[in-house]
Design a protein around this motif. Sequence first.
Motif, short mmCIF file in Angstrom:
data_model
loop_
_atom_site.label_atom_id
_atom_site.label_comp_id
_atom_site.label_asym_id
_atom_site.label_seq_id
_atom_site.Cartn_x
_atom_site.Cartn_y
_atom_site.Cartn_z
N GLY A 7 0.76 -1.17 0.09
CA GLY A 7 -0.11 -0.16 -0.06
C GLY A 7 0.99 1.40 -0.07
O GLY A 7 0.49 2.09 -0.85
N LEU A 8 1.88 1.23 0.93
CA LEU A 8 2.85 2.50 0.73
C LEU A 8 3.70 2.60 -0.68
O LEU A 8 3.67 3.71 -1.02
N GLY A 9 4.05 1.42 -0.96
CA GLY A 9 4.74 1.61 -2.48
C GLY A 9 3.78 1.86 -3.44
O GLY A 9 4.17 2.97 -4.26
N PHE A 10 2.39 1.53 -3.50
CA PHE A 10 1.67 1.95 -4.40
C PHE A 10 1.15 3.47 -4.16
O PHE A 10 1.32 4.20 -5.22
N ASN A 11 0.94 4.07 -3.00
CA ASN A 11 0.80 5.29 -2.90
C ASN A 11 1.95 6.10 -3.16
O ASN A 11 1.59 7.17 -3.91
N TYR A 12 3.25 5.65 -2.98
CA TYR A 12 4.32 6.46 -3.28
C TYR A 12 4.28 6.55 -4.84
O TYR A 12 4.51 7.96 -5.37
N TRP A 13 4.24 5.65 -5.63
CA TRP A 13 3.86 5.66 -7.02
C TRP A 13 2.86 6.59 -7.80
O TRP A 13 3.07 7.42 -8.46
N LEU A 14 1.89 6.48 -7.11
CA LEU A 14 0.72 7.09 -7.28
C LEU A 14 0.79 8.72 -7.22
O LEU A 14 0.55 9.43 -7.86
N ASP A 15 1.35 8.88 -5.93
CA ASP A 15 1.66 10.31 -5.92
C ASP A 15 2.54 11.14 -6.59
O ASP A 15 2.71 12.20 -7.00
N LYS A 16 3.62 10.25 -6.73
CA LYS A 16 4.63 10.76 -7.72
C LYS A 16 3.99 11.15 -9.35
O LYS A 16 4.41 12.05 -9.81
N VAL A 17 3.11 9.98 -9.84
CA VAL A 17 2.49 10.28 -11.02
C VAL A 17 1.50 11.64 -10.89
O VAL A 17 1.60 12.51 -11.82
#
Length: 185
Positions: free
Chosen positions: A147-157
């Motif tokens: 979840g934290l990894g998915f949120n990191y990449w999503l926030d980056k995009v």
Amino acid sequence: LLRITVYYFSYLQKFYSYTKFNQSYIMGYVLLYFFNSAFMPYIVNSNNGKTTSEQLVWDIHFILLSNAFSTPLYKCFDPFAYFRTLMRFYIRKMGKRCTMTQHEVNSWFEGPPIDIAENYAYTVRVLFITTWYAGVAPLGLIFCMIGLGFNYWLDKVLLLRVQSFPQSQNEDIIKNVVDNMEILP
């Protein structure tokens, strides 16, 4: 509902800076969410004499799963973002026949600023709840990492493609968050 309530009460406190407002929001939201998610399964399962500890473990896994993925999934399927995209399409289609002022058009085409307080609150609440339940549900650690990894990449995009630059903040927010994370084992 909890997020909106904490946001409203933080707003009523009339802080003199946006940084102080965000600090109040982060700490209030994280603490209320933590106590709601940490103690509610025990209360619910202790009042029902028919449930077993297996049901409690299933409830804890559901809390960890929803805690890790609720915010990133909302960011992916944000109805306001889809409405903004629809309005951009409408404005482009109208072309010179559009009756909106330039300021209104700019407000539709400019992305919303990234919410730093919500991102910090998400990170801290996921870490708090995952740490709380790590002994009972070790699978929650995997949920947390994904979840934290998915949120990191999503926030980056989102930051690079959709959202505008965040409002100016003081470093007191990150200091406050890091100081409160010291209680995690």
